[in-house]
Write an enzyme that holds these catalytic residues in place. Structure first.
Site, mmCIF file in Angstrom:
data_model
loop_
_atom_site.group_PDB
_atom_site.id
_atom_site.type_symbol
_atom_site.label_atom_id
_atom_site.label_comp_id
_atom_site.label_asym_id
_atom_site.label_seq_id
_atom_site.Cartn_x
_atom_site.Cartn_y
_atom_site.Cartn_z
ATOM 1 N N CYS A 54 -10.566 -10.974 -3.175
ATOM 2 C CA CYS A 54 -10.801 -9.982 -4.283
ATOM 3 C C CYS A 54 -11.984 -9.268 -4.328
ATOM 4 C CB CYS A 54 -10.747 -10.757 -5.405
ATOM 5 S SG CYS A 54 -9.240 -11.646 -6.084
ATOM 6 N N HIS B 172 -5.037 -14.972 -3.776
ATOM 7 C CA HIS B 172 -5.142 -15.085 -2.208
ATOM 8 C C HIS B 172 -5.085 -16.586 -1.721
ATOM 9 C CE1 HIS B 172 -7.259 -11.332 -3.268
ATOM 10 N NE2 HIS B 172 -6.472 -10.994 -2.108
ATOM 11 N N HIS C 149 0.767 -1.303 -0.116
ATOM 12 C CA HIS C 149 -0.011 -0.075 -0.088
ATOM 13 C C HIS C 149 0.997 1.281 0.073
ATOM 14 C CE1 HIS C 149 -2.580 -3.107 2.152
ATOM 15 N NE2 HIS C 149 -3.320 -2.984 1.269
ATOM 16 N N LYS D 38 -2.168 -9.117 2.858
ATOM 17 C CA LYS D 38 -2.608 -9.400 4.370
ATOM 18 C C LYS D 38 -3.309 -10.878 4.400
ATOM 19 C CE LYS D 38 -5.049 -5.333 3.455
ATOM 20 N NZ LYS D 38 -5.604 -4.351 3.726
HETATM 21 O O1 ME8 Z 1 -7.971 -3.586 -3.761
HETATM 22 N N1 ME8 Z 1 2.738 -4.891 -4.191
HETATM 23 O O2 ME8 Z 1 -7.975 -2.558 -1.695
HETATM 24 P P1 ME8 Z 1 -6.698 -3.553 -1.114
HETATM 25 C C1 ME8 Z 1 2.328 -3.681 -4.695
HETATM 26 N N2 ME8 Z 1 -10.236 -1.659 -1.854
HETATM 27 N N3 ME8 Z 1 1.255 -3.195 -4.391
HETATM 28 C C2 ME8 Z 1 0.443 -3.710 -3.377
HETATM 29 C C3 ME8 Z 1 0.758 -4.990 -2.963
HETATM 30 C C4 ME8 Z 1 1.711 -5.540 -3.232
HETATM 31 N N4 ME8 Z 1 2.297 -6.854 -3.041
HETATM 32 N N5 ME8 Z 1 -0.552 -5.284 -2.037
HETATM 33 C C5 ME8 Z 1 -1.252 -4.259 -2.265
HETATM 34 C C6 ME8 Z 1 -8.389 -2.883 -3.100
HETATM 35 N N6 ME8 Z 1 -0.781 -3.227 -3.078
HETATM 36 C C7 ME8 Z 1 -9.590 -1.970 -3.115
HETATM 37 C C8 ME8 Z 1 -9.406 -0.864 -3.860
HETATM 38 S S1 ME8 Z 1 -10.166 1.445 -5.360
HETATM 39 C C9 ME8 Z 1 -11.650 2.035 -5.822
HETATM 40 C C10 ME8 Z 1 -10.615 -0.072 -4.385
HETATM 41 C C11 ME8 Z 1 -1.552 -1.821 -3.389
HETATM 42 O O3 ME8 Z 1 -6.302 -2.900 0.007
HETATM 43 C C12 ME8 Z 1 -1.890 -1.689 -4.816
HETATM 44 O O4 ME8 Z 1 -2.003 -0.264 -5.059
HETATM 45 O O5 ME8 Z 1 -6.488 -5.016 -1.710
HETATM 46 C C13 ME8 Z 1 -3.117 -2.300 -4.785
HETATM 47 O O6 ME8 Z 1 -3.695 -2.273 -6.197
HETATM 48 C C14 ME8 Z 1 -3.745 -1.988 -3.837
HETATM 49 O O7 ME8 Z 1 -2.910 -1.976 -2.680
HETATM 50 C C15 ME8 Z 1 -4.919 -3.116 -3.110
HETATM 51 O O8 ME8 Z 1 -5.498 -2.793 -1.865
#
Ligand code: ME8
Length: 516
Positions: free
Chosen positions: A129, A147, A21, A302
């Site tokens: 997802c 996942h 994130h 996570k």
């Molecule tokens: O998908 N490497 O939220 P999310 C790089 N709520 N970036 C990463 C990552 C990783 N291993 N893991 C997470 C959601 N990210 C939705 C989004 S938007 C309208 C709704 C980053 O908490 C990356 O930006 O699962 C990814 O797209 C995002 O966190 C997913 O966060």
């Protein structure tokens, strides 16, 4: 003044933030800071995604109500962004009243236009997802490949959005720059994947849930809540005032760029534009999907439990180095494996040895030979011109194209040039033979470093200010940078100039031992 609206995804609050994130958020912050230095009026949005099955389940496990969990977790995200010195202008929570009302407004609009209908549907749902997943997309164990969990069978009577009727239009807005709703989908490889999938045809999507009451009720049928992804995407317009602040909305919308990782590109380049077109709202201009940080080849998430947190990096490297390292170790686009050792190596090479050493040796020389003042110059400063040439050739293009590792390389090249010049000049010898030349040399090291520092601001805002002060530069760094980027001339005032007193020296980047 140009406007620039940049967003990160809004993150799920089922757990605390990790460096995946942070990666997207730091990248967005670098671009936002860069655009501000270009004189743009920037709106930089991030936030948290708080509805859906996943949040409900996490709250249950923790023995909390979903709202309690959201309140607690969204604070962790806010704190992480504060720690990393993220300069967001807005932080949206999908439980904000303003957002909930906007979602209902859009749903009603789509319903009134005949774009929503009811149907019974049975499918496999991945809670990680928060989406239906086709059987052919599962891995060999029947699990979601991201996942590593088996999806659940869901069978409900839901409302559907007529996504399929937008199929041709979506291909055209991605392919055709002349389309008034054109979206640039980047990088190109991912754009091609999206187009390939679109050419296979689209099905309508379910946009509501019956069994889930942790969500926003549909305005035309309060027994159902809005599907979490539709709710989430609408954040980008509710945060800039689609409902309630017409002036602000018209100023900032359409967004100039939505940043994210590849996992959610489909939602941003297909579902989101279709919802916008359906609701007669202009479409965002650009989406950029980077890869995943992987740990031993697995996505860090996570749900998998192989997480590194921003605090861990900050504790080891400090805030600004964490920002720099996060985006410079691997190219922004493909996946990249990271490890503490690789980050430490890069820290030592780029920051401790190259930049840190430059600042330290110039300060020490000025202290020793010129009473801790910037010396007087009598000849032309050629070195700073050379450094400007390097930066002009590489910096802006790479930062505009989100190639931050190349921007970092460019900065390192410029820093190396000054360090090499110092070796060549050998000021410690000049001190005995030619003090006039010595003064010229040291003055030029300061000026050339100042110029680099202006370019470091988006990556390392606090350390840039520190170097600026150490070097005896006396202008407001942000104002000087804006002026420089506007007319590309080193201003007469504001940089380290003759007789300016240097700051009190401190080591900026202590070397870190690499663990065997
Ligand atoms: O998908 N490497 O939220 P999310 C790089 N709520 N970036 C990463 C990552 C990783 N291993 N893991 C997470 C959601 N990210 C939705 C989004 S938007 C309208 C709704 C980053 O908490 C990356 O930006 O699962 C990814 O797209 C995002 O966190 C997913 O966060």
């Amino acid at each position: 003044m140009k406007k620039y609206y940049i967003t990160t995804p809004i993150y799920y609050v089922n757990d605390k933030p990790h460096i995946g994130h942070a990666y997207t958020t730091i990248a967005a912050d670098i671009v936002a800071r860069w655009r501000r230095l270009q004189g743009d009026e920037v709106f930089f949005l991030t936030g948290t995604d708080e509805h859906g099955v996943k949040i409900c389940q996490s709250a249950q496990i923790k023995g909390m109500t979903p709202k309690q969990l959201c309140d607690e977790m969204s604070e962790y995200f806010k704190q992480a962004w504060k720690l990393l010195n993220i300069s967001n202008d807005g932080f949206i929570r999908t439980t904000d009243k303003q957002h909930e009302e906007t979602v209902q407004l859009i749903m009603q609009k789509l319903y009134d236009k005949g774009l929503i209908y009811k149907k019974r549907y049975k499918g496999l749902y991945c809670v990680g997802c928060e989406k239906f997943i086709a059987e052919k997309d599962l891995d060999e164990n029947g699990c979601c490949p991201d996942h590593k969990k088996k999806p659940v069978v869901q069978s409900e009577e839901n409302y559907f959005f007529k996504l399929s009727i937008f199929n041709e239009q979506l291909i055209d807005i991605i392919e055709n720059p002349a389309n008034r709703n054109h979206i640039e989908v980047l990088p190109e490889t991912r754009r091609n994947e999206i187009l390939g999938k679109l050419r296979l045809g689209l099905e309508d999507i379910s946009i509501s849930r019956v069994a889930l009451d942790w969500g926003i009720p549909l305005p035309f049928d309060k027994t159902q809540t809005v599907y979490v992804w539709v709710d989430a995407l609408i954040n980008y317009i509710s945060a800039v005032g689609y409902k309630g602040n017409k002036e602000r909305f018209e100023k900032f919308w359409p967004a100039d760029i939505h940043l994210m990782a590849k996992d959610i590109l489909w939602f941003h380049s297909v579902i989101w534009p279709a919802l916008l077109i359906g609701a007669d709202i202009p479409v965002h201009k650009r989406v950029y999907a980077h890869g995943f940080f992987t740990i031993n080849g697995d996505k860090m998430s996570k749900s998998i439990g192989n997480v590194i947190t921003p605090d861990q990096l900050v504790e080891k490297f400090g805030v600004d180095p964490t920002r720099y390292l996060a985006v410079s170790l691997i190219p922004f686009g493909p996946d990249g494996d990271i490890s503490m050792n690789e980050l430490t190596k890069k820290y030592n090479v780029d920051l401790a040895n190259n930049l840190g050493n430059l600042v330290s040796r110039t300060n020490k020389m000025a202290e020793k030979y010129f009473d801790a003042k910037v010396p007087q110059i009598s000849n032309e400063d050629i070195l700073t011109k050379e450094v400007a040439k390097i930066l002009n050739n590489g910096y802006s293009v790479s930062i505009e194209n989100m190639q931050f590792h190349k921007t970092a390389e460019n900065l390192q090249q410029a820093i190396t040039l000054i360090n090499q010049q110092i070796e060549q000049d050998a000021p410690w010898k000049l001190a005995k033979t030619d003090t006039k030349k010595l003064a010229n040399c040291i003055y030029s090291y300061f000026q050339a470093t100042d110029l680099i520092v202006l370019h470091l601001i988006p990556f390392m805002p606090t350390i840039s200010e520190k170097i600026w002060a150490l070097n005896g530069a006396n202008g407001n760094i942000i104002e000087v940078a804006k002026k420089y980027f506007l007319d590309k001339q080193i201003p007469k005032e504001g940089f380290s100039s003759a007789n300016n007193k240097l700051g009190i020296f401190e080591i900026l980047f202590p070397r870190i031992e690499i663990k065997k």
